[in-house]
Each structure stands twice: as structure tokens, then as C-alpha cells.
Design an enzyme around this catalytic site. Structure first.
Site, PDB file in Angstrom:
ATOM      1  CG  HIS A  40      -0.338  -0.140   2.524  1.00 13.21           C
ATOM      2  ND1 HIS A  40       0.393   0.867   3.087  1.00 13.21           N
ATOM      3  CD2 HIS A  40      -0.314  -1.160   3.425  1.00 13.21           C
ATOM      4  CE1 HIS A  40       0.840   0.505   4.273  1.00 13.21           C
ATOM      5  NE2 HIS A  40       0.436  -0.738   4.508  1.00 13.21           N
ATOM      6  CG  HIS A  43       4.432  -1.519   1.653  1.00 11.07           C
ATOM      7  ND1 HIS A  43       3.085  -1.746   1.773  1.00 11.07           N
ATOM      8  CD2 HIS A  43       5.016  -2.122   2.713  1.00 11.07           C
ATOM      9  CE1 HIS A  43       2.860  -2.476   2.849  1.00 11.07           C
ATOM     10  NE2 HIS A  43       4.019  -2.715   3.453  1.00 11.07           N
ATOM     11  CB  CYS A  99       4.838 -10.915  16.963  1.00 12.19           C
ATOM     12  SG  CYS A  99       3.696 -10.216  15.732  1.00 12.19           S
ATOM     13  CB  CYS A 146       6.805  -8.111  14.614  1.00 20.02           C
ATOM     14  SG  CYS A 146       5.507  -7.081  15.254  1.00 20.02           S
ATOM     15  CB  CYS A 155       1.641  -8.561  18.507  1.00 18.44           C
ATOM     16  SG  CYS A 155       2.636  -7.246  17.794  1.00 18.44           S
ATOM     17  CG  HIS A 177       1.039  -6.933  13.766  1.00 20.70           C
ATOM     18  ND1 HIS A 177       2.371  -6.887  14.115  1.00 20.70           N
ATOM     19  CD2 HIS A 177       0.958  -6.475  12.499  1.00 20.70           C
ATOM     20  CE1 HIS A 177       3.067  -6.446  13.086  1.00 20.70           C
ATOM     21  NE2 HIS A 177       2.239  -6.187  12.102  1.00 20.70           N
ATOM     22  CE  LYS A 194       0.862   0.274  12.414  1.00 23.39           C
ATOM     23  NZ  LYS A 194       0.524  -1.063  12.680  1.00 23.39           N
ATOM     24  CE  LYS A 239      -3.146  -4.595   2.833  1.00 21.88           C
ATOM     25  NZ  LYS A 239      -3.275  -4.149   1.500  1.00 21.88           N
TER      26      LYS A 239
HETATM   27  N1  MSP Z   1      10.278  -7.312   5.559  1.00 21.84           N
HETATM   28  C1  MSP Z   1      10.510  -6.323   6.532  1.00 21.84           C
HETATM   29  C2  MSP Z   1      11.706  -5.489   6.172  1.00 21.84           C
HETATM   30  C3  MSP Z   1      12.951  -6.240   5.954  1.00 21.84           C
HETATM   31  S1  MSP Z   1      14.238  -5.221   5.414  1.00 21.84           S
HETATM   32  C4  MSP Z   1      15.598  -6.133   5.506  1.00 21.84           C
HETATM   33  C5  MSP Z   1       9.279  -5.422   6.678  1.00 21.84           C
HETATM   34  N2  MSP Z   1       8.448  -5.393   5.663  1.00 21.84           N
HETATM   35  S2  MSP Z   1       7.087  -4.552   5.597  1.00 21.84           S
HETATM   36  O1  MSP Z   1       6.499  -4.914   4.338  1.00 21.84           O
HETATM   37  O2  MSP Z   1       6.298  -4.799   6.750  1.00 21.84           O
HETATM   38  O3  MSP Z   1       7.399  -3.046   5.652  1.00 21.84           O
HETATM   39  C6  MSP Z   1       8.513  -2.474   5.139  1.00 21.84           C
HETATM   40  C7  MSP Z   1       8.504  -0.981   5.145  1.00 21.84           C
HETATM   41  O4  MSP Z   1       7.342  -0.436   4.528  1.00 21.84           O
HETATM   42  C8  MSP Z   1       8.512  -0.234   6.467  1.00 21.84           C
HETATM   43  O5  MSP Z   1       9.653  -0.162   7.155  1.00 21.84           O
HETATM   44  C9  MSP Z   1       8.297   1.134   5.917  1.00 21.84           C
HETATM   45  O6  MSP Z   1       9.462   1.528   5.269  1.00 21.84           O
HETATM   46  C10 MSP Z   1       7.210   0.874   4.913  1.00 21.84           C
HETATM   47  N3  MSP Z   1       5.895   1.110   5.500  1.00 21.84           N
HETATM   48  C11 MSP Z   1       4.893   0.215   5.749  1.00 21.84           C
HETATM   49  N4  MSP Z   1       3.801   0.872   6.250  1.00 21.84           N
HETATM   50  C12 MSP Z   1       4.063   2.183   6.333  1.00 21.84           C
HETATM   51  C13 MSP Z   1       3.325   3.341   6.637  1.00 21.84           C
HETATM   52  N5  MSP Z   1       2.070   3.309   7.051  1.00 21.84           N
HETATM   53  N6  MSP Z   1       3.950   4.542   6.465  1.00 21.84           N
HETATM   54  C14 MSP Z   1       5.223   4.658   5.972  1.00 21.84           C
HETATM   55  N7  MSP Z   1       5.932   3.589   5.670  1.00 21.84           N
HETATM   56  C15 MSP Z   1       5.460   2.351   5.957  1.00 21.84           C
HETATM   57  O7  MSP Z   1       9.163  -4.769   7.695  1.00 21.84           O
END
Ligand code: MSP
Length: 683
Positions: free
Chosen positions: A18, A21, A137, A140, A157, A160, A314, A317
Site C-alpha cells: 500500500h 510501502h 510475533c 513482526c 502483539c 498487530h 495508523k 488492513k
Molecule cells: N520485511 C521487513 C523489512 C525487511 S528489510 C531487511 C518489513 N516489511 S514490511 O512490508 O512490513 O514493511 C517495510 C517498510 O514499509 C517499512 O519499514 C516502511 O518503510 C514501509 N511502510 C509500511 N507501512 C508504512 C506506513 N504506514 N507509512 C510509511 N511507511 C510504511 O518490515
């Protein structure tokens, strides 16, 4: 040769990405483009984190194998990175990393072996076998200490709100507790290692509080989807050990072929860009693993804040408040999304994301701001200067005339302003203060806009003696636009290219190092290109209602029990029942007469035959678009049971149905291509 390597986190392949990311990718992409523009050889990496219990469970739920699950998510990622012009083809990332690539297995195993073969700073084995007892978790992918979960049976958690897994098994441990001093050394000797500074302080106090050894494997019988521990395949590596290592395996650590393709030696150490939610993994565990293996730590770990919804919640989903990429992509220009993300979020802090804000900023800053400046400047060059960039100089003999108009005869004033702005912009950019950098760029937009308005070019154009004054004003505006194209390229690559082309310039803004820009290098006489709006204005009300409505066909796929119309908590009314529709009596009508309503330029007075005893009198607000005589005999659609009402003293006994489009809501009457009797009902 100077190089620059920037990475995003690799995203879990359990669910579709989303806005959160996308944001990290936009930041990484912007940085990479700005470095490339400045002539620095750059490598930009993003990708997916595909192992672990979380992916295994998501796959099981979806009836897929873990590999199929990862492939599915990756194909969506690729689709979206292409739609948002973030992929290699669009000049974005250099490589999309997947932790299921075999070369990654080799590299991670190599890192493990190196750590296992070495001693910690306190002379102990860096990896040892033990027994892990505690809570984990899956979402996480993190072992939780007592302060990190809500007590219960099982505990949940805090992030979550999902139940934790009890783990009690043999495990390999990384002796993190021996690395506190080495880590603190890194933090204090390199103040730029963790950015922003406020985040560095959090990490430092965490490490000062004492570090516990970290469990870095699970029994294969508990977690099978992962990389086996070298020499002990009964164990699967902890997914964070596997995932963090991607930053070096992707460019060739532990694999010669990848080394040749990218270049570990050339690019490492790099900048790891992360969300603040995963800072601890990147600023504590990751450098500790590298120190233990004798590999250089990253150049910097840079943490951004999180996007929350307009109410400050925050994005998740479960709350159904995430900003979905396909919606964004369908309704907004890529550059508007990039601009918004970088302008709205003060880097490092949390930011609110709402469609309404996005529309407002697009309209104010882009359509009315930069876009309008570009189109008004170019339109005037087309109109007053025969589409050629005029001279920026006012000759001696015309100076007196120019002075009378109040126009600054010295063009170094505006040149000085924009040069200072450029320097500030670059400084903010270097410090990742994107929002402030963009504020500076928009101060240039405002200044140039005001210069034009104050000079009143339309008046200057009427006076033969002021032709050169007018030219000078327009030159300054066009030259400022050229600078803005170069400065803004990393943030808005497509728009900057489009404006560049409209200015009639050769080459491209991405090949010009902004620090080398010189005032006056816009060649006089350049023939400008076709003038087109770069940022069309968005119709807020319409767009918001479209966004809140599911696409056609989607409605059929939603089971009625969860349909938004019945979901009171959502507060969204999208569907109506057939009975609601049946309340509207739509009839075929034929226009018998049509005339303009006296003293109104909008309304037509129609007599319409609806197959009733008497024709109806209907007023329609279409006079600006339809000649009355052309409507005679035309079949139209009328809302026949609308309560009659008086307009300008005339009763309207119904309403004509028309489509409406464009900013001004241009009406197009609904009609029929086949024969149909008057009065027939539409159902
Ligand atoms: N897989 C791990 C990261 C491993 S790196 C060696 C992970 N993945 S994740 O898909 O949950 O999220 C990765 C990143 O997405 C977060 O650190 C952040 O950079 C970004 N974000 C996810 N949700 C977010 C927001 N709501 N706002 C801003 N960035 C966010 O953690």
C-alpha cells in the site's frame, strides 16, 4: 570514482503493498535520481522479503505454496512499480531483489559462516547453540519481551493485536550482548550513521540499556520456509538475518556472478532507508552482524516516519484505512503522488495521508502553482513573441521606458534570488529535508508569478516602446522555469521532462547537475513547443465520489453481508436497492419547442412531449452548449416525477437528463439511437 548505493526495506511477500510501502520506494527513487543527475554512479535496490512463518501462513490461507504466494505478490509489485515509473525501464530501481534467489542463499550462508568462524570483541564465539523459550510475533517476525506484548492466554502483539506463538526449542544465538560497546563506538564516532538525530538518540539509549543475545534460527520442523543454517539443515535461519543480508547479497557479497553484475566492492557501504518501525533491526542487529563478520557497516541508516490516516490512525488492513496503490494509480498522476509524499511529510516525522489533501495540494501547488506558471509564461511567449524565447536584456536606449513600468531593469536581482534558492534547495535535499526543499522551490514559483503579475505583460504588449521590457520579463520567467525543471527532476521526473519539452529545449533535465546551472543559459530565439497543461486541475467532488465507489463489476463480487452500503461502521453509502432506483420515473420525451429564457444565459425553456395529454414545460441549464433550434424534434430523457419547481418565474415540470464532464461540467444530453415512442419508461 564516487558511487552511491541506496536501498529500501524488502517488503513482506505476504500481502499486497500500500502507500506506506510505495513511500519508501519514492524516497529511494528520488535520492537515486538526484545522485545520478549529479553524475554519481548510483545503485538503487528494492525487493521482497519472502521467507518465514508469516509468508507460510499467508500462502496456506490463500491455498498457495509459499513460492506461489511470493510470486503472486511480486507480480503485483512489478505491476505497481511500473505504473508508478519506479522500475528500471522508467529509470528507477537497478535491481528488484528477492530473497528466494539462489545467489542470496549462497551469500547469506557465507555471512553466517564468517560470523560463526570469528570471535566477538570480548573474545567469545559470535554464534552458539542454546535453547529459546519465549513469545514470537509472526507478523513482526520478532521475539517479544514482556513490555512488548499484552498479557493474556496467549499474549497478543501490541502492534498487530494478534496472538503470539509460544517458542520453546533449540536455537542458534547471536551473541549480541558482546557488541554494545562496538555499536556505541559506531554511533558516536559517526554522528551521521543514524538519521535523523532524534532517532539516533532512541537507538543509543536502547543499546545503553543492555543488549540480549538474539535467537537466529528456528527448528525446521517449526519453520521450514527459509534458508537452512550452514552445516545444520535441521535449523532454518531467522528471517531477519536472511532479510537484512539482502543489502549485500544483491550487489554480489558471496556470489561472483552478482558481484560482476552489480559490484559489492564498488557500492558497499550503502544507505539503508527504512521506516522507523524497523529501525532497531537496521541500526542495532544489522551493524552488529556485519561487525561480527568483519564487513563494513552501512554508510547510514535513515529512518522516515509513518503515514497515518487523516484522523491520525495508523494505516492497517484491519481498519480498512490503507491507501491502495491501484486506486492512487487510477486517479492521480504519478508525479502528483510523488510531490505530495515528499512535500507533505516532514521527513522523519509521521504524516497524514488523505485523498482530499492530495487533491487540494495537486490543485493548489501543481495545477494553479507550477503548472499555471508554466502555461501562462509559454502562452505569452507564443502570443507576444511569435513562440520564440525573447531576449532577456533591455538595451540602454529602452531602459528609461522600462523603468517607468516599475519592472526591475536589472536581471541579476531575479538571478540572485534563484541562485540562492538553488543552493538552499540542494542543501535541504542533501539533508533529506524534502519538504523544506520543495518549499524553497515554490518560493521561486511565487516570486516569478508575482513578477509577471506586477509587470502586466498584457499592458506592455500594447506599447511598442515596451516590447523589449515585455521580452525581458518573459525571458526571466522562462529561464526560471528551466531551472525549476532541473531542480525538480528527481521529485517529478515526468512533469519536469514535459515542461522541458514545452520550453523547446534539447537534451534533458536529468542530465544537468543543478549545481552547475548558470543564469542566462536559456538560448534566446529557442522555439517553444506545444503548450499543454502539465498538471490538469482535479474535480474534487467528482474524484472523491469516484474513489469512494467501487468499480463496475466489483459490486457483484462483494458478498451482500459485507457490502459497504450495509456496513454502517464504514459510513459509506455506495449501493442503492432496486426499489430506490424504481422511485425515479425516467421517461422518453421529444422536444416540441425550445427557446432561451429571457434574461438568462444558462436556461432554455423546453416544451416536451412525454406521451401525456399535455406537453410538459421543462427548464434546462444547457443554453451555453445547445442552440435551441437544433433541439427541435430531439428525443431526450426526462425525470418525470421530480417535484415541480419555479425558476425565474417559470415552472419546471421535470428535469432533463444529461451527462456532465470537464471542469465546467459540460452537459451532453442523453438520447436514443433507435426509435422509441414518447413516454416510454426507462428501467
Ligand atoms: N520485511 C521487513 C523489512 C525487511 S528489510 C531487511 C518489513 N516489511 S514490511 O512490508 O512490513 O514493511 C517495510 C517498510 O514499509 C517499512 O519499514 C516502511 O518503510 C514501509 N511502510 C509500511 N507501512 C508504512 C506506513 N504506514 N507509512 C510509511 N511507511 C510504511 O518490515
Amino acid at each position: 570514482m564516487k558511487t552511491f548505493y541506496v536501498t529500501t526495506p524488502i517488503y513482506y511477500a505476504n500481502s499486497l503493498p500500500h502507500l506506506g510501502h510505495l513511500y519508501t520506494m519514492i524516497v529511494g527513487d528520488t535520492l537515486a535520481r538526484s545522485k545520478r543527475q549529479r553524475g554519481i554512479e548510483t545503485y538503487f535496490l528494492t525487493g521482497t522479503d519472502e521467507h518465514g512463518i508469516n509468508i507460510e501462513r499467508a500462502a496456506q490461507k490463500a491455498g498457495r505454496t509459499p513460492q506461489q504466494q511470493a510470486d503472486y505478490v511480486v507480480s503485483y509489485f512489478k505491476e505497481m512499480t511500473s505504473a508508478f515509473a519506479l522500475d528500471t525501464e522508467h529509470g528507477g530501481y537497478d535491481f528488484f531483489m528477492r530473497t528466494t534467489y539462489p545467489f542470496h542463499y549462497e551469500g547469506v550462508s557465507e555471512l553466517w559462516r564468517r560470523i560463526a568462524a570469528r570471535k566477538t570483541p570480548r573474545g567469545n564465539d559470535a554464534i552458539y547453540k542454546g535453547h529459546y523459550e519465549g513469545w514470537f510475533c509472526a507478523a513482526c517476525a520478532e521475539y517479544k519481551t514482556e513490555d512488548q506484548y499484552q498479557k493474556g492466554d496467549p499474549p497478543t502483539c501490541l502492534i498487530h493485536d494478534t496472538p503470539l506463538d509460544r517458542v520453546s526449542e533449540e536455537s542458534y544465538f547471536f551473541r549480541l550482548s558482546d557488541f554494545d560497546e562496538a555499536l556505541l563506538d559506531v554511533y558516536t564516532s559517526r554522528p551521521d550513521f543514524i538519521r535523523p538525530e532524534s532517532r539516533a538518540n532512541e537507538v543509543i539509549s536502547f543499546v545503553r540499556g543492555g543488549l540480549q543475545d538474539l535467537s537466529i534460527s528456528r527448528l525446521k520442523t517449526s519453520v521450514s520456509w527459509g534458508i537452512p543454517v550452514p552445516g545444520d539443515p535441521a535449523h532454518t535461519m531467522y528471517v531477519w538475518f536472511d532479510a537484512l543480508t539482502n543489502y549485500i547479497t544483491a550487489i554480489g557479497f558471496g556470489n561472483e556472478e552478482r558481484e560482476r553484475a552489480a559490484g559489492f566492492e564498488k557500492f558497499w557501504p550503502g544507505v539503508n532507508l527504512v521506516g522507523k518501525d524497523i529501525l532497531r533491526f537496521h541500526a542495532v542487529y544489522w551493524p552488529a552482524f556485519l561487525l561480527a563478520a568483519g564487513v563494513e557497516v552501512p554508510r547510514a541508516v535513515v529512518a522516515h516516519g509513518m503515514w497515518v490516516d487523516p484522523n491520525g490512525r495508523k494505516m492497517s488492513k484491519t481498519l480498512r484505512n490503507t491507501i491502495e496503490l491501484d486506486v492512487l494509480q487510477k486517479h492521480f498522476a504519478v508525479d502528483a503522488v510523488r510531490y505530495f509524499c515528499l512535500r507533505e511529510m516532514v521527513f522523519g516525522q509521521d504524516g497524514r495521508f488523505g485523498y482530499e489533501n492530495l487533491i487540494d495540494r495537486t490543485n493548489s501547488d501543481l495545477a494553479s502553482g507550477l503548472g499555471n506558471l508554466s502555461s501562462r509564461t509559454l502562452t505569452m511567449i507564443a502570443r507576444y513573441c511569435d513562440s520564440r524565447v525573447p531576449s532577456g536584456k533591455i538595451p540602454e536606449e529602452k531602459l528609461l521606458f522600462a523603468k517607468r513600468t516599475g519592472v526591475d531593469t536589472d536581471q541579476t536581482t531575479v538571478a540572485g534570488f534563484i541562485e540562492t534558492a538553488r543552493d538552499q534547495f540542494l542543501l535541504h535535499f542533501e539533508n533529506m529535508a524534502f519538504s523544506r526543499a520543495l518549499e524553497v522551490a515554490w518560493s521561486v514559483v511565487a516570486r516569478v508569478d508575482k513578477m509577471i503579475t506586477d509587470a502586466k505583460p498584457w499592458d506592455l504588449a500594447k506599447d511598442e516602446n515596451q516590447k523589449l521590457t515585455l521580452g525581458a520579463v518573459l525571458y526571466r520567467a522562462a529561464e526560471s522555469l528551466r531551472w525549476l525543471c532541473v531542480l525538480l527532476f528527481p521529485v517529478m521526473p515526468q512533469a519536469s521532462h514535459a515542461m522541458w519539452k514545452q520550453l523547446g529545449l534539447g537534451g534533458a533535465p536529468d542530465r544537468i547537475d543543478p549545481s552547475t546551472l548558470k543564469w542566462g543559459e536559456l538560448p534566446e530565439g529557442t522555439r517553444i513547443g506545444d503548450v499543454q497543461p502539465v498538471f490538469p486541475r482535479l474535480d474534487k467532488a467528482r474524484l472523491l465520489s469516484e474513489i469512494n465507489q467501487p468499480a463496475q463489476g466489483e459490486a457483484n463480487q462483494i458478498p451482500s453481508s459485507t457490502s459497504p452500503a450495509t456496513d454502517a461502521a464504514e459510513g459509506v453509502k455506495t449501493f442503492i436497492d432496486i426499489d430506490d432506483f424504481a422511485k425515479v420515473d425516467l421517461r422518453v420525451g421529444q422536444v416540441l419547442s425550445a427557446e432561451r429564457l429571457p434574461k438568462s444565459d444558462k436556461l432554455l425553456l423546453l416544451k416536451v412531449d412525454l406521451g401525456e395529454a399535455e406537453p410538459r414545460q421543462v427548464l434546462a441549464g444547457i443554453a451555453q452548449y445547445y442552440e435551441p433550434e437544433k433541439l427541435l424534434g430531439r428525443k431526450i430523457v426526462v425525470v418525470a416525477n421530480l417535484k415541480p419547481r419555479k425558476l425565474r418565474g417559470y415552472e419546471s415540470q421535470g428535469m432533463v437528463v444529461a451527462a456532465s464532464y470537464g471542469e465546467e461540467g459540460r452537459p451532453v444530453l442523453a438520447t436514443f439511437t433507435e426509435d422509441v415512442p414518447n413516454g416510454a419508461r426507462l428501467k
